[in-house]
Design a protein around this motif. Structure first.
Motif, mmCIF file in Angstrom:
data_model
loop_
_atom_site.group_PDB
_atom_site.id
_atom_site.type_symbol
_atom_site.label_atom_id
_atom_site.label_comp_id
_atom_site.label_asym_id
_atom_site.label_seq_id
_atom_site.Cartn_x
_atom_site.Cartn_y
_atom_site.Cartn_z
ATOM 1 N N VAL A 166 0.838 -1.191 0.000
ATOM 2 C CA VAL A 166 0.000 0.000 0.000
ATOM 3 C C VAL A 166 0.877 1.246 0.000
ATOM 4 N N VAL A 167 0.278 2.349 -0.428
ATOM 5 C CA VAL A 167 0.952 3.649 -0.472
ATOM 6 C C VAL A 167 0.574 4.432 0.779
ATOM 7 N N GLU A 168 1.474 5.287 1.245
ATOM 8 C CA GLU A 168 1.170 6.133 2.394
ATOM 9 C C GLU A 168 1.836 7.488 2.246
ATOM 10 N N LYS A 169 1.399 8.445 3.092
ATOM 11 C CA LYS A 169 1.919 9.804 3.022
ATOM 12 C C LYS A 169 1.450 10.603 4.232
ATOM 13 N N CYS A 170 1.892 11.860 4.316
ATOM 14 C CA CYS A 170 1.452 12.775 5.371
ATOM 15 C C CYS A 170 -0.050 12.993 5.282
ATOM 16 N N THR A 171 -0.683 13.096 6.452
ATOM 17 C CA THR A 171 -2.132 13.310 6.512
ATOM 18 C C THR A 171 -2.492 14.602 7.234
ATOM 19 N N PHE A 172 -1.514 15.487 7.453
ATOM 20 C CA PHE A 172 -1.747 16.690 8.271
ATOM 21 C C PHE A 172 -2.228 16.291 9.664
ATOM 22 N N CYS A 173 -1.859 15.084 10.105
ATOM 23 C CA CYS A 173 -2.249 14.580 11.430
ATOM 24 C C CYS A 173 -3.762 14.709 11.640
ATOM 25 N N ALA A 174 -4.522 14.236 10.678
ATOM 26 C CA ALA A 174 -5.979 14.331 10.770
ATOM 27 C C ALA A 174 -6.516 13.667 12.027
ATOM 28 N N GLU A 175 -5.858 12.594 12.471
ATOM 29 C CA GLU A 175 -6.326 11.907 13.672
ATOM 30 C C GLU A 175 -6.102 12.748 14.929
ATOM 31 N N ARG A 176 -5.082 13.602 14.928
ATOM 32 C CA ARG A 176 -4.832 14.476 16.065
ATOM 33 C C ARG A 176 -5.795 15.674 16.058
ATOM 34 N N LEU A 177 -6.104 16.183 14.888
ATOM 35 C CA LEU A 177 -7.090 17.259 14.801
ATOM 36 C C LEU A 177 -8.420 16.806 15.376
ATOM 37 N N GLN A 178 -8.754 15.542 15.185
ATOM 38 C CA GLN A 178 -9.996 14.998 15.721
ATOM 39 C C GLN A 178 -10.009 15.041 17.247
ATOM 40 N N ARG A 179 -8.832 15.035 17.847
ATOM 41 C CA ARG A 179 -8.710 15.078 19.304
ATOM 42 C C ARG A 179 -8.517 16.502 19.829
ATOM 43 N N GLY A 180 -8.415 17.452 18.923
ATOM 44 C CA GLY A 180 -8.192 18.819 19.347
ATOM 45 C C GLY A 180 -6.731 19.193 19.444
ATOM 46 N N ALA A 181 -5.838 18.388 18.861
ATOM 47 C CA ALA A 181 -4.395 18.643 18.916
ATOM 48 C C ALA A 181 -3.868 19.031 17.540
ATOM 49 N N LEU A 182 -2.837 19.864 17.509
ATOM 50 C CA LEU A 182 -2.210 20.287 16.265
ATOM 51 C C LEU A 182 -1.325 19.167 15.714
ATOM 52 N N PRO A 183 -0.970 19.232 14.436
ATOM 53 C CA PRO A 183 -0.042 18.247 13.882
ATOM 54 C C PRO A 183 1.267 18.201 14.668
ATOM 55 N N LEU A 184 1.851 17.024 14.742
ATOM 56 C CA LEU A 184 3.066 16.846 15.528
ATOM 57 C C LEU A 184 4.220 17.711 15.037
ATOM 58 N N CYS A 185 4.342 17.876 13.728
ATOM 59 C CA CYS A 185 5.433 18.693 13.206
ATOM 60 C C CYS A 185 5.306 20.133 13.683
ATOM 61 N N VAL A 186 4.080 20.607 13.831
ATOM 62 C CA VAL A 186 3.849 21.971 14.319
ATOM 63 C C VAL A 186 4.285 22.082 15.773
ATOM 64 N N GLU A 187 3.908 21.114 16.582
ATOM 65 C CA GLU A 187 4.266 21.142 17.997
ATOM 66 C C GLU A 187 5.773 21.031 18.203
ATOM 67 N N ALA A 188 6.445 20.231 17.368
ATOM 68 C CA ALA A 188 7.880 19.998 17.548
ATOM 69 C C ALA A 188 8.744 21.103 16.945
ATOM 70 N N SER A 189 8.154 21.983 16.145
ATOM 71 C CA SER A 189 8.948 22.957 15.387
ATOM 72 C C SER A 189 9.328 24.201 16.177
ATOM 73 N N GLU A 190 8.795 24.367 17.369
ATOM 74 C CA GLU A 190 9.107 25.533 18.214
ATOM 75 C C GLU A 190 8.796 26.849 17.489
#
Length: 254
Positions: free
Chosen positions: A189-213
């Motif tokens: 199967v193919v995969e790729k970035c999803t803008f952390c859609a599963e985290r948005l569902q929980r009210g959290a920002l994408p991980l790259c945003v949180e880690a980027s300072e």
């Protein structure tokens, strides 16, 4: 029980069912079965990302962001032709071939740019997928249904940004410490970035945003008060290969 007696009992049960369960009872049951939208869900008319390349130029910062993303999403750590990546770094000329200056300023020529799926307004990967395994949500996020992916790789050929990876083999050996909160993919199967859609569902920002300072911003492109709109209005930003008409949702501040 004889067959005749069984059919008689079944018929009586069918006739008496509306009396035992009136319409109000069905309505109440249906109401109990509905799912209310959680109050913590982050929503937008058009999700977009702004990467401040000045803040994200450090190899250490890029590794931090990439590691956070790949660890959460169980991206296998294979190298070579079987590499799977959601985030990666590239030189200026490779990131912006249509807009590359000749020669580019030293500050840009030596800078690494963080690349990912652009979650395009007009995604060619969606148009070429024969099964509908990849599709665009109403909020602009391009996601995948791994169960519908048949591994034809048409989306990889259709993506002009090289943002998709194919699982040539079982990814589990490349994930020594899997995150049990995110599903593991399968080979083929193919995969790729999803803008952390599963985290948005929980009210959290994408991980790259949180880690980027503060180096990566995320928000609603249609909201004038969102951080991405404010950043874009403050100065010039580029998008990758805009001449293709895909409408990338990732912007880069130089």
């Amino acid at each position: 029980m004889r067959r005749r007696d069984f059919l008689k009992a079944a018929g009586l049960a069918a006739v008496s069912l509306p009396l035992a369960l009136p319409a109000a009872a069905f309505a109440e049951t249906a109401a109990e079965g509905t799912f209310a939208r959680p109050a913590t869900v982050l929503s937008a008319g058009r999700w977009a990302m702004v990467i401040d390349t000045r803040k994200m130029a450090s190899p250490a910062m890029q590794r931090k962001v990439i590691t956070a993303c790949h660890a959460w999403h169980n991206v296998p750590s294979f190298t070579g032709p079987q590499e799977v990546k959601w985030l990666w770094g590239a030189a200026y000329a490779a990131a912006f071939p249509e807009q590359a200056l000749d020669p580019p300023p030293e500050a840009l020529a030596s800078r690494s740019f963080l690349l990912l799926c652009n979650h395009c307004e007009n995604p060619p990967c969606v148009r070429v997928c024969p099964t509908g395994a990849t599709f665009k949500r109403d909020d602009g996020i391009v996601v995948m249904d791994y169960h519908r992916c048949i591994g034809c790789r048409s989306c990889m050929a259709g993506c002009p940004y090289g943002a998709r990876s194919f699982n040539f083999t079982d990814p589990r050996p490349g994930v020594p410490s899997p995150n049990l909160e995110y599903p593991m993919r399968a080979s083929g199967v193919v995969e790729k970035c999803t803008f952390c859609a599963e985290r948005l569902q929980r009210g959290a920002l994408p991980l790259c945003v949180e880690a980027s300072e503060g180096g990566i911003l995320f928000g609603d492109l249609l909201d004038a008060a969102s951080p991405v709109r404010k950043a874009l209005e403050a100065g010039l930003a580029l998008r990758r290969k805009p001449g293709l008409g895909t409408g990338p949702g990732v912007y880069y501040i130089l």
